[in-house]
Motif scaffolding. Structure first.
Motif, PDB file in Angstrom:
ATOM      1  N   GLU A  99       4.109  -4.359  -7.428  1.00  0.00           N
ATOM      2  CA  GLU A  99       4.175  -4.975  -8.750  1.00  0.00           C
ATOM      3  C   GLU A  99       3.324  -6.230  -8.829  1.00  0.00           C
ATOM      4  OE1 GLU A  99       5.654  -3.629 -11.411  1.00  0.00           O
ATOM      5  OE2 GLU A  99       6.051  -1.921 -10.090  1.00  0.00           O
ATOM      6  N   GLN A 100       2.805  -6.697  -7.691  1.00  0.00           N
ATOM      7  CA  GLN A 100       2.041  -7.939  -7.654  1.00  0.00           C
ATOM      8  C   GLN A 100       0.553  -7.677  -7.877  1.00  0.00           C
ATOM      9  OE1 GLN A 100       4.056 -10.556  -7.523  1.00  0.00           O
ATOM     10  NE2 GLN A 100       5.702  -9.035  -7.297  1.00  0.00           N
ATOM     11  N   ASP A 101      -0.029  -8.323  -8.881  1.00  0.00           N
ATOM     12  CA  ASP A 101      -1.435  -8.107  -9.195  1.00  0.00           C
ATOM     13  C   ASP A 101      -2.357  -8.517  -8.051  1.00  0.00           C
ATOM     14  OD1 ASP A 101      -0.779  -7.127 -11.702  1.00  0.00           O
ATOM     15  OD2 ASP A 101      -1.034  -9.074 -12.701  1.00  0.00           O
ATOM     16  N   GLY A 102      -1.966  -9.528  -7.298  1.00  0.00           N
ATOM     17  CA  GLY A 102      -2.839 -10.029  -6.242  1.00  0.00           C
ATOM     18  C   GLY A 102      -2.837  -9.198  -4.978  1.00  0.00           C
ATOM     19  N   LEU A 103      -1.903  -8.255  -4.869  1.00  0.00           N
ATOM     20  CA  LEU A 103      -1.795  -7.431  -3.662  1.00  0.00           C
ATOM     21  C   LEU A 103      -3.012  -6.523  -3.523  1.00  0.00           C
ATOM     22  CD1 LEU A 103       0.485  -6.609  -1.434  1.00  0.00           C
ATOM     23  CD2 LEU A 103       0.668  -4.547  -2.845  1.00  0.00           C
ATOM     24  N   SER A 104      -3.684  -6.602  -2.374  1.00  0.00           N
ATOM     25  CA  SER A 104      -4.864  -5.766  -2.126  1.00  0.00           C
ATOM     26  C   SER A 104      -4.566  -4.581  -1.222  1.00  0.00           C
ATOM     27  CB  SER A 104      -5.986  -6.597  -1.492  1.00  0.00           C
ATOM     28  OG  SER A 104      -6.477  -7.563  -2.393  1.00  0.00           O
ATOM     29  N   THR A 105      -3.623  -4.770  -0.289  1.00  0.00           N
ATOM     30  CA  THR A 105      -3.328  -3.711   0.673  1.00  0.00           C
ATOM     31  C   THR A 105      -1.831  -3.621   0.911  1.00  0.00           C
ATOM     32  OG1 THR A 105      -3.477  -5.157   2.617  1.00  0.00           O
ATOM     33  CG2 THR A 105      -5.511  -4.090   1.877  1.00  0.00           C
ATOM     34  N   LEU A 106      -1.421  -2.460   1.374  1.00  0.00           N
ATOM     35  CA  LEU A 106      -0.018  -2.218   1.694  1.00  0.00           C
ATOM     36  C   LEU A 106       0.029  -1.442   3.002  1.00  0.00           C
ATOM     37  CD1 LEU A 106       2.838  -2.632   0.488  1.00  0.00           C
ATOM     38  CD2 LEU A 106       2.588  -0.402  -0.604  1.00  0.00           C
ATOM     39  N   GLN A 107       0.701  -2.012   3.993  1.00  0.00           N
ATOM     40  CA  GLN A 107       0.826  -1.346   5.288  1.00  0.00           C
ATOM     41  C   GLN A 107       2.205  -0.722   5.386  1.00  0.00           C
ATOM     42  OE1 GLN A 107       0.905  -2.623   9.968  1.00  0.00           O
ATOM     43  NE2 GLN A 107      -0.713  -3.535   8.716  1.00  0.00           N
ATOM     44  N   ILE A 108       2.241   0.589   5.637  1.00  0.00           N
ATOM     45  CA  ILE A 108       3.495   1.330   5.617  1.00  0.00           C
ATOM     46  C   ILE A 108       3.629   2.228   6.848  1.00  0.00           C
ATOM     47  CG2 ILE A 108       3.614   1.348   3.091  1.00  0.00           C
ATOM     48  CD1 ILE A 108       2.605   4.282   3.211  1.00  0.00           C
ATOM     49  N   ILE A 109       4.867   2.633   7.112  1.00  0.00           N
ATOM     50  CA  ILE A 109       5.140   3.656   8.112  1.00  0.00           C
ATOM     51  C   ILE A 109       4.957   5.011   7.433  1.00  0.00           C
ATOM     52  CG2 ILE A 109       6.858   4.635   9.680  1.00  0.00           C
ATOM     53  CD1 ILE A 109       8.251   1.875   9.662  1.00  0.00           C
ATOM     54  N   PHE A 110       4.053   5.818   7.967  1.00  0.00           N
ATOM     55  CA  PHE A 110       3.759   7.111   7.346  1.00  0.00           C
ATOM     56  C   PHE A 110       3.230   8.051   8.418  1.00  0.00           C
ATOM     57  CE2 PHE A 110       0.824   9.754   4.552  1.00  0.00           C
ATOM     58  CZ  PHE A 110       1.847  10.457   3.929  1.00  0.00           C
TER      59      PHE A 110
ATOM     60  N   ASP B 277      -5.169   0.542  -7.200  1.00  0.00           N
ATOM     61  CA  ASP B 277      -6.304   0.241  -6.318  1.00  0.00           C
ATOM     62  C   ASP B 277      -5.873  -0.613  -5.131  1.00  0.00           C
ATOM     63  OD1 ASP B 277      -8.906   0.473  -5.469  1.00  0.00           O
ATOM     64  OD2 ASP B 277      -9.671  -1.169  -6.705  1.00  0.00           O
ATOM     65  N   VAL B 278      -4.741  -0.276  -4.578  1.00  0.00           N
ATOM     66  CA  VAL B 278      -4.218  -0.950  -3.385  1.00  0.00           C
ATOM     67  C   VAL B 278      -4.493  -0.061  -2.178  1.00  0.00           C
ATOM     68  CG1 VAL B 278      -2.111  -1.690  -2.186  1.00  0.00           C
ATOM     69  CG2 VAL B 278      -2.451  -2.255  -4.608  1.00  0.00           C
ATOM     70  N   GLY B 279      -5.175  -0.606  -1.193  1.00  0.00           N
ATOM     71  CA  GLY B 279      -5.494   0.161   0.005  1.00  0.00           C
ATOM     72  C   GLY B 279      -4.267   0.387   0.861  1.00  0.00           C
ATOM     73  N   ILE B 280      -4.071   1.615   1.311  1.00  0.00           N
ATOM     74  CA  ILE B 280      -2.939   1.941   2.173  1.00  0.00           C
ATOM     75  C   ILE B 280      -3.384   1.910   3.628  1.00  0.00           C
ATOM     76  CG2 ILE B 280      -1.366   3.779   2.903  1.00  0.00           C
ATOM     77  CD1 ILE B 280      -0.418   2.484   0.384  1.00  0.00           C
ATOM     78  N   ILE B 281      -2.686   1.097   4.411  1.00  0.00           N
ATOM     79  CA  ILE B 281      -2.896   1.003   5.853  1.00  0.00           C
ATOM     80  C   ILE B 281      -1.675   1.638   6.514  1.00  0.00           C
ATOM     81  CG2 ILE B 281      -3.205  -0.554   7.814  1.00  0.00           C
ATOM     82  CD1 ILE B 281      -4.220  -2.651   5.702  1.00  0.00           C
ATOM     83  N   VAL B 282      -1.900   2.628   7.337  1.00  0.00           N
ATOM     84  CA  VAL B 282      -0.794   3.341   7.965  1.00  0.00           C
ATOM     85  C   VAL B 282      -0.561   2.827   9.380  1.00  0.00           C
ATOM     86  CG1 VAL B 282      -0.020   5.578   8.861  1.00  0.00           C
ATOM     87  CG2 VAL B 282      -1.075   5.425   6.591  1.00  0.00           C
ATOM     88  N   ARG B 283       0.692   2.489   9.659  1.00  0.00           N
ATOM     89  CA  ARG B 283       1.066   2.143  11.031  1.00  0.00           C
ATOM     90  C   ARG B 283       2.090   3.159  11.544  1.00  0.00           C
ATOM     91  NH1 ARG B 283       4.417  -1.441   8.302  1.00  0.00           N
ATOM     92  NH2 ARG B 283       6.560  -1.664   9.082  1.00  0.00           N
ATOM     93  N   LEU B 284       2.319   3.126  12.841  1.00  0.00           N
ATOM     94  CA  LEU B 284       3.185   4.096  13.516  1.00  0.00           C
ATOM     95  C   LEU B 284       2.779   5.539  13.196  1.00  0.00           C
ATOM     96  CD1 LEU B 284       6.734   2.483  13.130  1.00  0.00           C
ATOM     97  CD2 LEU B 284       5.292   2.540  15.156  1.00  0.00           C
ATOM     98  N   PRO B 285       1.484   5.850  13.235  1.00  0.00           N
ATOM     99  CA  PRO B 285       1.044   7.195  12.855  1.00  0.00           C
ATOM    100  C   PRO B 285       1.554   8.287  13.786  1.00  0.00           C
ATOM    101  CG  PRO B 285      -0.738   6.021  13.927  1.00  0.00           C
ATOM    102  CD  PRO B 285       0.353   5.012  13.694  1.00  0.00           C
TER     103      PRO B 285
END
Length: 325
Positions: free
Chosen positions: A162-173, A192-200
């Protein structure tokens, strides 16, 4: 190595990135020479997205990245803030976050941090919202070029989006944690938020190499946080009991093409989701980054295989996940 756009940052990053938690020695001691070899191999292979945090080895991971000679010109270093004892769990202030990020910048030997991510801060802090304004201000002040958030649950991800300033989101996926595919990924694309995946690889379960008898170092979170004793249970084996996860990985082998590594099959499944910008893969030895990088060149899985894996997840895996997803 194929590249993808990292959301509204406009940066182009390698599909396979490098997770640098191990460089802090938190999984067991690692010598400077081995750490440098890992970074050198990543650079040589075109892996230009390196993910670290201020708390990895109390700054050692950041220091090793900062002092490494041979960094690629297009290197993007993402660090994190918010889990140090100076801030977590209820001492968050703009000044405290700024101090932590300035220390990270000094260790990384940069004036401005490419990407600063809120590091799994408590949900009530996210819901209050003030921390997002602070990140906007620190970006305007020039301390960070972009900011994002690393979260533990879908609900926390929704708050951040919901935050306009957010550029990326790192998630467990991953194949053992597919919930983000039910709407979150599409929402991130729209914003247009880049998804960074951790714990792949679900803390290694999806490598297919573990047995029920596998043991880990006492300093490894796969030992001390197996049941959520230290932090969110979902951060270790995706929240699945270890023995159950080993059994599920054995069942997953039936979906993997003959002769292909299960780990590469699991990474390819993630890359088939076009909302994903990059996958951060941790390595235990310098050669492993080269193996992980092969996933970028594999063909996409068929829609039939994706449908079968979704059914496998819903019926066989999802019921065993503990904690929130």
């Amino acid at each position: 190595m194929k590249m993808r756009r990292l959301g509204k940052t406009g940066l182009w990053v390698s599909e396979i990135g490098l997770g640098c938690w191990q460089l802090g020695g938190d999984f067991g001691p690692i010598e400077d020479t081995e750490a440098s070899t890992i970074l050198a191999n990543a650079a040589r292979l075109g892996v230009n997205f390196w993910d670290t945090a201020d708390v990895y080895g109390n700054g050692l991971s950041e220091h090793r990245i900062g002092t490494f000679y041979g960094k690629p010109e297009d290197l993007v270093v993402a660090t994190k803030v918010g889990r140090s004892s100076a801030l977590y769990p209820d001492k968050y202030t703009k000044g405290g976050i700024k101090d932590s990020l300035e220390e990270s910048a000094r260790r990384l030997l940069v004036d401005t941090i490419d990407l600063a991510q809120l590091h799994c801060v408590p949900r009530d802090v996210l819901e209050a919202g003030e921390i997002f304004s602070w990140m906007d201000e620190l970006q305007a002040e020039g301390l960070v070029k972009n900011w994002g958030a690393s979260v533990e649950t879908i609900e926390e991800a929704e708050i951040c989006l919901e935050q306009d300033g957010l550029s990326t989101l790192q998630i467990i996926f991953n194949v053992f944690r597919q919930d983000a595919a039910d709407g979150l990924l599409e929402k991130a694309k729209q914003r247009d938020v880049g998804i960074i995946v951790r714990l792949p690889l679900a803390s290694g379960l999806l490598s297919g190499k573990y047995t029920r008898e596998t043991e880990f170092s006492p300093t490894d979170h796969r030992s001390y946080n197996r049941d959520g004793q230290a932090f969110s249970v979902g951060e270790t084996f995706g929240g699945i009991p270890f023995e159950t996860g080993v059994d599920l990985a054995d069942q997953l082998r039936g979906f993997v093409p003959e002769g292909q590594r299960m780990s590469l099959f699991a990474l390819r499944w993630i890359l088939d989701h076009d909302a994903v910008s990059t996958i951060i893969t941790g390595v235990s030895n310098p050669e492993q980054i080269g193996v992980n990088a092969e996933a970028s060149d594999l063909p996409e899985l068929s829609s039939e295989v994706h449908a079968q894996l979704a059914e496998f997840y819903r019926g066989k895996v999802r019921p065993h996940i503990r904690g929130e997803v």
